[in-house]
Scaffold this active site. Structure first.
Site: not given
Ligand SMILES: NC(=O)c1ccc[n+]([C@@H]2O[C@H](COP(=O)([O-])OP(=O)(O)OC[C@H]3O[C@@H](n4cnc5c(N)ncnc54)[C@H](O)[C@@H]3O)[C@@H](O)[C@H]2O)c1
Length: 265
Positions: A144, A157
């Site tokens: 991130s 985080y």
């Molecule tokens: N959305 C953003 O703006 C953003 C920005 C930077 C980084 N990220 C990173 O991208 C990644 C995905 O984020 P997102 O926004 O798509 O989130 P999201 O919540 O939409 O999806 C995350 C998925 O991970 C699964 N998950 C959670 N805990 C788990 C576990 N213990 N084992 C297996 N699966 C698990 C959830 O069920 C979900 O389907 C994360 O690592 C997040 O930190 C997101």
């Protein structure tokens, strides 16, 4: 042959049931890859190359079973996308009140670190053993922008993501001679995903002395983003596919920022 040329490659994607992970799963399926989605909650995809394998990435046994399932079914793993992650905003010190639920506790610390960091190490280790036998493989870590810049109210985080960036650099040094690349992707502000729950918004608003409404207005205020908009999940998926492919064959040990030019978080 397509430009990416990743047809029939086998990828494990963690957290592929929602948000960025789901966009990655769909993009890979579109390129005729075989995808194993390792998530705690199941999502269907109408595609013969798709498998769901229920996995909590913070449990070693689940990870062992996931890797075994993939090898038994597909005989190889071309790459692993460590995408699953959680974010629970907490302050180091809540100087507005004592005994605050919004102050970082060791339970919340463990929860974030076990999923965002320990799970990544456990799965990468098992996949890397397969990659070494095969003589190739790619580890891709979803970081991130906050891991590079820090983030108010999201210190734990952001620290988990900064540590992930360091894993990426170190593992690339350890595994390069075995023809294994290790890369990271660090998105900034994106269109809405499952991470943006009401509990998340309430906690983040509290830690920043804002209301949830103010926080929501901020999503459309893109003045800190040179490209003046939030990123699309498909744009992150495009970068991931490029990095997984042989088109990125000389890229390893780096985390690429995909944030529309935004550099201060
Ligand atoms: N959305 C953003 O703006 C953003 C920005 C930077 C980084 N990220 C990173 O991208 C990644 C995905 O984020 P997102 O926004 O798509 O989130 P999201 O919540 O939409 O999806 C995350 C998925 O991970 C699964 N998950 C959670 N805990 C788990 C576990 N213990 N084992 C297996 N699966 C698990 C959830 O069920 C979900 O389907 C994360 O690592 C997040 O930190 C997101």
């Amino acid at each position: 042959m397509s430009w990416l040329n990743i047809d029939n490659k086998v990828y494990i994607v963690t957290g592929g049931s929602s948000g960025i992970g789901k966009a990655i799963v769909e993009a890979l399926l579109e390129q005729n890859c075989i995808v194993v989605n390792a998530d705690i909650s199941e999502v269907e995809q109408n595609n013969k190359n798709y498998r769901f394998f229920k996995t909590d990435i913070s449990f070693d046994e689940d990870i062992r079973n996931l890797v075994e399932f993939t090898i038994q079914n597909f005989k190889k793993i071309d790459g692993v996308v460590n995408n699953a992650g959680i974010n629970i905003p907490r302050l180091l010190v809540d100087y507005k009140k004592e005994e605050s639920e919004f102050e970082l506790s060791s339970d919340i610390y463990d929860k974030i670190m076990n999923i965002n960091l320990k799970g990544v190490y456990m799965l990468s280790q098992k996949c890397a053993k397969v990659f070494i036998k095969q003589g190739y493989g790619v580890v891709l870590n979803m970081s991130s922008e906050s891991g590079l810049e820090g983030s108010e109210g999201q210190g734990c985080y952001a620290a988990s993501k900064a540590a992930l960036n360091s894993f990426t650099r170190s593992w690339a040094k350890e595994l390069g001679k075995k023809n294994i690349r290790v890369v990271g992707v660090a998105p900034g502000i994106l269109e809405e995903t499952g991470l943006r729950t009401l509990a998340y918004e309430e906690a983040l608003a509290y830690t920043r002395n804002k209301t949830v409404d103010d926080l929501r207005k901020g999503y459309s205020n893109t003045s800190t983003i040179p490209l003046s908009r939030s990123g699309k999940l498909s744009e992150v998926a495009d970068l991931v596919m490029y990095l997984l492919s042989q088109r990125a064959s000389y890229i390893t040990g780096v985390t690429i920022n995909i944030a529309g030019g935004k550099t201060r978080g």
